[in-house]
Scaffold this active site. Structure first.
Site, PDB file in Angstrom:
ATOM      1  N   TYR A 216      15.470 -44.875  33.458  1.00 20.81           N
ATOM      2  CA  TYR A 216      16.136 -44.607  34.729  1.00 20.81           C
ATOM      3  C   TYR A 216      17.380 -45.493  34.777  1.00 20.81           C
ATOM      4  O   TYR A 216      17.280 -46.720  34.729  1.00 20.81           O
ATOM      5  CB  TYR A 216      15.227 -44.924  35.917  1.00 20.81           C
ATOM      6  CG  TYR A 216      14.194 -43.860  36.202  1.00 20.81           C
ATOM      7  CD1 TYR A 216      14.320 -43.021  37.301  1.00 20.81           C
ATOM      8  CD2 TYR A 216      13.083 -43.690  35.375  1.00 20.81           C
ATOM      9  CE1 TYR A 216      13.375 -42.042  37.568  1.00 20.81           C
ATOM     10  CE2 TYR A 216      12.138 -42.717  35.638  1.00 20.81           C
ATOM     11  CZ  TYR A 216      12.287 -41.895  36.733  1.00 20.81           C
ATOM     12  OH  TYR A 216      11.354 -40.937  36.996  1.00 20.81           O
ATOM     13  N   HIS A 402       8.964 -30.988  43.253  1.00 25.24           N
ATOM     14  CA  HIS A 402       9.126 -31.773  42.025  1.00 25.24           C
ATOM     15  C   HIS A 402       7.782 -32.269  41.498  1.00 25.24           C
ATOM     16  O   HIS A 402       6.988 -32.863  42.230  1.00 25.24           O
ATOM     17  CB  HIS A 402      10.046 -32.963  42.288  1.00 25.24           C
ATOM     18  CG  HIS A 402      10.284 -33.825  41.092  1.00 25.24           C
ATOM     19  ND1 HIS A 402      10.994 -33.390  39.994  1.00 25.24           N
ATOM     20  CD2 HIS A 402       9.910 -35.086  40.811  1.00 25.24           C
ATOM     21  CE1 HIS A 402      11.059 -34.362  39.098  1.00 25.24           C
ATOM     22  NE2 HIS A 402      10.400 -35.405  39.561  1.00 25.24           N
TER      23      HIS A 402
END
Length: 623
Positions: A216, A402
Site C-alpha cells: 500500500y 469490495h
C-alpha cells in the site's frame, strides 16, 4: 410459424457498417417493441476487432456485434469466465445467408446445440472485412441451458474465425478468443464531460513497487487553489500501461487542512511504523476506485465539492499494488484524473464506507463452499448521525462493493423498522478483477433509524488455514462504498463481531493479561498455551460441519459499532456493543417469468429463425 425477415447482406464498407443505425428498436417478440432502458457499447479485444453494442428493456435484450472477420462469430455468457458450463451463440453470414444458433457447453467443454433455440436474428451484414449481426433474446428464457441475464456481473466470452461454420462444426479459432466481465443491465448514464472542462491529476511519479505480495503506497497532494466553490463532476483512473493487473485499487482520503506545506508530495509505504505522522490525519474516504473499473461521472444534480472551508485541501492517495508474482524492478506512475467546474450542481455528494471493519477479528475458516460475513451500518448510527445532520434523509445514487479473492457474491441490504426493503445493490457473481461503482436504477432514500447490512459470501475451498480480514489480496474484506447526497458528517458506518465468542468456539479459556503483543497470546487451555490467537485458530481442527456452526454463531454475536465523522471525530455510538437486529421480514427475491412458473414463450411468442439446420448437435470444444 416463422416471420419473413429481410436481411441486408449486400457488401458494405467498414464505415457503413459502423454507421449502421442501432436506434430503431427491433421487435423482441411479436407485437412488442423494445423500450430500451439502457444502451451501451464495448470493445472486447485489445486490437479493437470485436465490438459489441446492446440495449434492453424489462424483458429482453438486443445485441449488435461488429467483428473483423468474414467467418463465424461466437458470443457467450459464463459464470466463471471458463468455457465449461457456459451459454453461447454461434452466428455468421455464409454466402449471403445468415445463421444464428443457440448452444450450451457441458462440464467437459463439449458444445451442444440447444433443443430450444432462444435467439432471434434481427439483421445481418457482411463486407470484404467485417461481419455485423444483431440478435435478441429474453433476459429470462426459462431454459435451463441458457444463462439468465441479470444486474449481476457476467463474464462475456467471445471468439471468431476467418471461416464460417461447416457441416462438421466450427473450426478452432486459435488465439481469436477472450473474456470480459461486464454488467449488461447497468443503467445508462452520461459518461462524458463538456469539452474544455478543467481537470487536475493526482498521480504518483516513479514509485518503486517492492517485490512482495502486497504494498500500500501513500502519497500526499494538495487540491488546486480555487477562488470559489467548484464541483468535481468526473473521476478517471490513470493506470500506467501494462500495470492494469498490478494496481488493485486507489482510495482518496481527506486530510487535516492544517498540514504543513513542506509535507506535500511525501510518498511512503502506508501502515508502516516509519510512515509520516501527517498521514494519520487522513481518515475520510473521498473517492474509491478498484480494479476493472472505468471512470465515474456524477449525476447532473450532484458533485464533489472543493473550495469551501469544509472541503478537502490536502488529500492522501492510497494505491494498493498486488504483486503475487513478486516482480522486481517495477516502477509505477498511476493515479487519478479529476474534472471540475465552477457551474455548481444542486447537491454536494459524499461517500460513506460501510461493511465489516477491517480487522483480524474478521476470520473465515478453511475448506468451506460458502461462508457469510455481515457488516452492519446500525440503526443506532444512522439515527444519531442523520437526526442531527439531515433528518429528511440522504439519497444514495451509486454503490461500490469490495471483496478479495475468496469473495463470490455481495449484496447491500436495506431495512426500515426491521423490515427489509429491496436490496440497495447486489452482485451474485462477484469478480475480484472487475470492481466498479454500480449506478442505481432509482436513487434510494436513507432515513434516520434505517439500517443496512453489507453481506459477503465467500468460498474457502482449497485453503488449509484461516483467511483473515486484512489488507492483502490473500486476506479478506467485506466493504461497500455508498455515494450519496446531500453531504453529512458521517464517514464510516461499520461493525465487527466480538472476539470473545469466536475464541470460546475453539475452546479458549484465558488470554494473557495485560495484552502486550499483537496478535495477543493465549494462556489456557494447555493445547493453545503461548500461541497467538491466530495460531490457535489455525491449530483448531476445522471441518465443514464445524465451519458452518462457527458461521452461524458469528452471525449471532454481539458486534462492535464503528460510527465516525469526517477526520478523527466520532459519533457517541462509536465503540458500543450491540446485538444484531431482529429482522421482522426479509425482502422477497425479484420475480421472474420463470419463478412465476409461467413459460413466457407460451404467452408471449418469441419468434425463432433457424439457419444451418444441418449443423451437428454435438461439437468438439471451440474455446
Amino acid at each position: 410459424m416463422y416471420r419473413n425477415t429481410s436481411y441486408r447482406c449486400a457488401p458494405l464498407s467498414a464505415r457503413q457498417l459502423r454507421r449502421r443505425s442501432f436506434g430503431t428498436s427491433p421487435r423482441a417478440s411479436k407485437g412488442v417493441r423494445l423500450r430500451a432502458r439502457g444502451r451501451h457499447a464495448a470493445t472486447l479485444d485489445p486490437e479493437g476487432k470485436y465490438r459489441i453494442r446492446w440495449r434492453w428493456d424489462d424483458s429482453a435484450i438486443t445485441f449488435e456485434v461488429e467483428v473483423e472477420t468474414r467467418g463465424y462469430v461466437g458470443l457467450g455468457f459464463s459464470t466463471t469466465g471458463a468455457m465449461a458450463l457456459s451459454d453461447l451463440l454461434i452466428a455468421g453470414v455464409d454466402r449471403g445467408k445468415p445463421y444464428v444458433q443457440d448452444y450450451h457447453v457441458d462440464s467437459n467443454r463439449k458444445v451442444h446445440r440447444d433443443p430450444e433455440q432462444n435467439y432471434r436474428l434481427e439483421y445481418a451484414m457482411e463486407n470484404s472485412t467485417h461481419t455485423v449481426l444483431a440478435f435478441s433474446r429474453l433476459l429470462h428464457t426459462c431454459d435451463t441451458n441458457d444463462k439468465a441475464i441479470t444486474e449481476s456481473t457476467v463474464r462475456v466470452i467471445w471468439a471468431y474465425h476467418s471461416e464460417d461454420v461447416g457441416p462438421s462444426g466450427p473450426k478452432y479459432h486459435g488465439t481469436n478468443r477472450g473474456r470480459k466481465s461486464m454488467r449488461l443491465l447497468e443503467p445508462t448514464t452520461a459518461r462524458n464531460v463538456p469539452a474544455g472542462t478543467q481537470f487536475f491529476n493526482l498521480q504518483n511519479t516513479d514509485v518503486p513497487v517492492p517485490s512482495k505480495d502486497t504494498t500500500y503506497w501513500c502519497q500526499l497532494f494538495k487540491i488546486p487553489d480555487v477562488q470559489k466553490k467548484h464541483h468535481i463532476i468526473r473521476i478517471e483512473p490513470l493506470i500506467q500501461r501494462g500495470h492494469e493487473n498490478l494496481v488493485h485499487h486507489i482510495l482518496l482520503y481527506q486530510c487535516d487542512s492544517g498540514l504543513n506545506e513542506t509535507e506535500l508530495d511525501l510518498g511512503h509505504e502506508c501502515y508502516h511504523p516509519n510512515m509520516p505522522d501527517s498521514f494519520l490525519t487522513c481518515e475520510t474516504v473521498v473517492f474509491a476506485w478498484a480494479i476493472g473499473g472505468e471512470g465515474f461521472t456524477y449525476p447532473p444534480h450532484a458533485g464533489l465539492s472543493i473550495g469551501t472551508s469544509i472541503d478537502p485541501v490536502y488529500v492522501l492517495m492510497e494505491v494498493h499494488y498486488d504483486n503475487p508474482a513478486l516482480q522486481q524492478g517495477v516502477v509505477d506512475s498511476s493515479g487519478l484524473r479529476l474534472y471540475y467546474t465552477p457551474t455548481l450542481r444542486r447537491y454536494d455528494a459524499s461517500v460513506i464506507e460501510m461493511g465489516v471493519w477491517v480487522s483480524l477479528y474478521h476470520m473465515l475458516p478453511p475448506g468451506l463452499q460458502e461462508y457469510v460475513s455481515e457488516g452492519h451500518c446500525t440503526q443506532e448510527c444512522l439515527q444519531e448521525s442523520l437526526d442531527q445532520e439531515m433528518p429528511s434523509g440522504i439519497r444514495v445514487f451509486a454503490v461500490l462493493m469490495h471483496s478479495h479473492l475468496a469473495g463470490r457474491a455481495i449484496r447491500v441490504r436495506h431495512f426500515r423498522n426491521q423490515e427489509e426493503l429491496p436490496h440497495l445493490a447486489q452482485d451474485d457473481e462477484f469478480d475480484f478483477n472487475f470492481q466498479e461503482f454500480q449506478y442505481l436504477t432509482q436513487e434510494r432514500l436513507l432515513l434516520p433509524g434505517d439500517s443496512l447490512i453489507t453481506e459477503c459470501k465467500y468460498n474457502t475451498r482449497g485453503r488449509k488455514n484461516m483467511t483473515w480480514g486484512g489488507l492483502s489480496t490473500r486476506d479478506e474484506m467485506c466493504l461497500s462504498y455508498l455515494l450519496y447526497y446531500p453531504r453529512v458528517n458521517l464517514a464510516r458506518c461499520e461493525s465487527l463481531p466480538e472476539i470473545t465468542g469466536q475464541l470460546k468456539f475453539i475452546g479458549v479459556k484465558k488470554i494473557q493479561i495485560p495484552v502486550t503483543t499483537w496478535p495477543f497470546i493465549i494462556k489456557s487451555p494447555k493445547r493453545y498455551s503461548n500461541l497467538s490467537f491466530t495460531e490457535a485458530m489455525d491449530k483448531f481442527k476445522w471441518s465443514k460441519k464445524r465451519g458452518k456452526a462457527f458461521n452461524e454463531m458469528v452471525l449471532r454475536l454481539p458486534m462492535n459499532v464503528r460510527c465516525s465523522k469526517r477526520g478523527q471525530e466520532e459519533w457517541s455510538i462509536q465503540g458500543t456493543i450491540v446485538s444484531p437486529p431482529e429482522i421482522k421480514s426479509e425482502a422477497r427475491p425479484p420475480t421472474t417469468p420463470c419463478s412465476a412458473a409461467t413459460k413466457l414463450s407460451a404467452t408471449l411468442p418469441f419468434l425463432l429463425l433457424f439457419f444451418g439446420s444441418s449443423l451437428p448437435t454435438h461439437l468438439s470444444p471451440w474455446l
